[in-house]
Design a protein around this motif. Structure first.
Motif, mmCIF file in Angstrom:
data_model
loop_
_atom_site.group_PDB
_atom_site.id
_atom_site.type_symbol
_atom_site.label_atom_id
_atom_site.label_comp_id
_atom_site.label_asym_id
_atom_site.label_seq_id
_atom_site.Cartn_x
_atom_site.Cartn_y
_atom_site.Cartn_z
ATOM 1 N N LEU A 104 0.816 -1.206 0.000
ATOM 2 C CA LEU A 104 0.000 0.000 0.000
ATOM 3 C C LEU A 104 0.856 1.265 0.000
ATOM 4 C CD1 LEU A 104 -2.958 -0.917 2.378
ATOM 5 C CD2 LEU A 104 -2.971 -0.735 -0.109
ATOM 6 N N GLN A 105 2.172 1.104 0.248
ATOM 7 C CA GLN A 105 3.088 2.235 0.120
ATOM 8 C C GLN A 105 3.357 2.563 -1.347
ATOM 9 O OE1 GLN A 105 6.617 1.349 2.388
ATOM 10 N NE2 GLN A 105 5.450 0.655 4.160
ATOM 11 N N ASN A 106 3.043 1.606 -2.217
ATOM 12 C CA ASN A 106 3.170 1.809 -3.657
ATOM 13 C C ASN A 106 1.996 2.677 -4.117
ATOM 14 O OD1 ASN A 106 2.983 1.590 -6.472
ATOM 15 N ND2 ASN A 106 3.634 -0.533 -6.507
ATOM 16 N N PRO A 107 2.244 3.861 -4.677
ATOM 17 C CA PRO A 107 1.142 4.758 -5.072
ATOM 18 C C PRO A 107 0.175 4.118 -6.067
ATOM 19 C CG PRO A 107 3.245 5.907 -5.150
ATOM 20 C CD PRO A 107 3.565 4.461 -4.933
ATOM 21 N N LEU A 108 0.679 3.224 -6.930
ATOM 22 C CA LEU A 108 -0.193 2.583 -7.908
ATOM 23 C C LEU A 108 -1.178 1.653 -7.216
ATOM 24 C CD1 LEU A 108 2.260 3.632 -9.596
ATOM 25 C CD2 LEU A 108 1.913 1.675 -11.102
ATOM 26 N N VAL A 109 -0.665 0.850 -6.282
ATOM 27 C CA VAL A 109 -1.530 -0.062 -5.528
ATOM 28 C C VAL A 109 -2.521 0.741 -4.686
ATOM 29 C CG1 VAL A 109 -1.598 -1.837 -3.737
ATOM 30 C CG2 VAL A 109 0.210 -1.877 -5.465
ATOM 31 N N ALA A 110 -2.034 1.796 -4.036
ATOM 32 C CA ALA A 110 -2.906 2.622 -3.198
ATOM 33 C C ALA A 110 -4.019 3.267 -4.019
ATOM 34 C CB ALA A 110 -2.078 3.695 -2.494
ATOM 35 N N ALA A 111 -3.686 3.660 -5.245
ATOM 36 C CA ALA A 111 -4.693 4.288 -6.107
ATOM 37 C C ALA A 111 -5.815 3.296 -6.454
ATOM 38 C CB ALA A 111 -4.037 4.804 -7.379
ATOM 39 N N PHE A 112 -5.426 2.078 -6.806
ATOM 40 C CA PHE A 112 -6.444 1.074 -7.146
ATOM 41 C C PHE A 112 -7.222 0.677 -5.902
ATOM 42 C CE2 PHE A 112 -8.229 -2.993 -8.302
ATOM 43 C CZ PHE A 112 -8.580 -2.804 -9.625
#
Length: 292
Positions: A280-288
């Motif tokens: 969830l620290q990954n902005p792409l994962v957090a966005a989805f």
């Protein structure tokens, strides 16, 4: 070692086939073989056990696979941080789910996600839902869509999307006298019913638990991988099965199926998204993740 080599190594761990892995990485077979051999020489160990017929990860290879995934995750994260200029997100997001989930849950999520994040490419893998959580746990996928198993590794996080009842299904037309068009009334009747069951996973566990609670030893006609295959075999008149309602709702064979109103009902599925907490620290994962 460099990220490209690690990606090639992980491609080979997924396919366990040098030809398929080289195609996935868009390199020649000889280049992949040379790079894997050089990687093994650098480490001083054999990562794969191979002969003329098969390729299998060694015990050392299994350990290195974890390192490779964590290293690439950290590499991609620092790249994004260094290149972050406040522009819209861009990159690749890998997702794993069943065909049914891709047609229903994922379809709706992508309709909401794509207009806001056109720079993020989706890499979708579909297959048996039994593999969804393990693939998220190992970091092979950024996000998986599956049913909540009841207990979860502390490193994973779950976000519910829908609740799907589990249904007993039978052929719409009775072809075999042992295949009922109404729910069996007692233990003796149930024991004669040919059952189409899942090979494993949550669905098999809940089906087995239901029969155990009913003191029935089921007559297993076939064990299959994938819920869609259960619907197919039941529609052909081969037996009775248990599937999530979401599978039946999206099946082209739904008209050839009869739902048996069995009591007591099986415990419903909580279906949603899984990812590693650290992902969830990954902005792409957090966005989805935020779309749901």
């Amino acid at each position: 070692m460099n990220p490209r080599t690690l990606n090639q190594f992980l491609a080979l761990t997924r396919t366990l086939h040098f030809g398929h892995a080289s195609e996935a990485c868009n390199i020649s077979l000889s280049t992949l073989s040379r790079n894997i051999r050089q990687l093994e020489e650098e480490l001083g160990v054999s990562l794969f056990e191979r002969d003329n017929r098969s390729v299998v990860l060694s015990a050392k290879g299994l350990k290195f696979e974890i390192y490779a995934r964590e290293t690439l995750t950290n590499w991609n994260r620092i790249q994004r941080e260094l290149l972050d200029t406040g522009d819209p997100l861009h990159g690749e997001l890998s997702i794993y789910c069943s065909v049914t989930a891709s047609q229903s849950i994922l379809y709706d999520l992508l309709n909401r996600f794509r207009p806001n994040y056109p720079g993020i490419d989706i890499k979708l893998h579909t297959g048996d839902p039994e593999h969804a959580i393990p693939r998220a746990l190992t970091g092979e996928e950024d996000i998986s869509i599956a049913a909540y198993p009841g207990r979860l590794s502390r490193s994973l996080i779950f976000k519910p999307a829908i609740v799907s009842p589990l249904l007993f299904i039978a052929p719409a037309e009775q072809i075999d006298s042992d295949i009922p068009i109404k729910p069996p009334m007692n233990t003796s009747e149930w024991s004669r019913v040919p059952m189409i069951v899942s090979e494993g996973g949550i669905l098999r566990t809940r089906t087995d638990s239901w029969f155990k609670a009913m003191h029935v030893t089921p007559r297993i006609y076939a064990q299959v991988a994938g819920n869609e295959a259960i619907v197919s075999m039941v529609s052909l008149g081969l037996g009775v099965g248990v599937v999530p309602k979401i599978v039946l709702d999206n099946s082209p064979m739904a008209e050839r199926i009869r739902i048996l109103q069995v009591k007591p009902e099986l415990e419903a599925y909580d279906v949603g998204l899984f990812t590693l907490k650290k992902s969830l620290q990954n902005p792409l994962v957090a966005a989805f993740w935020g779309v749901l």
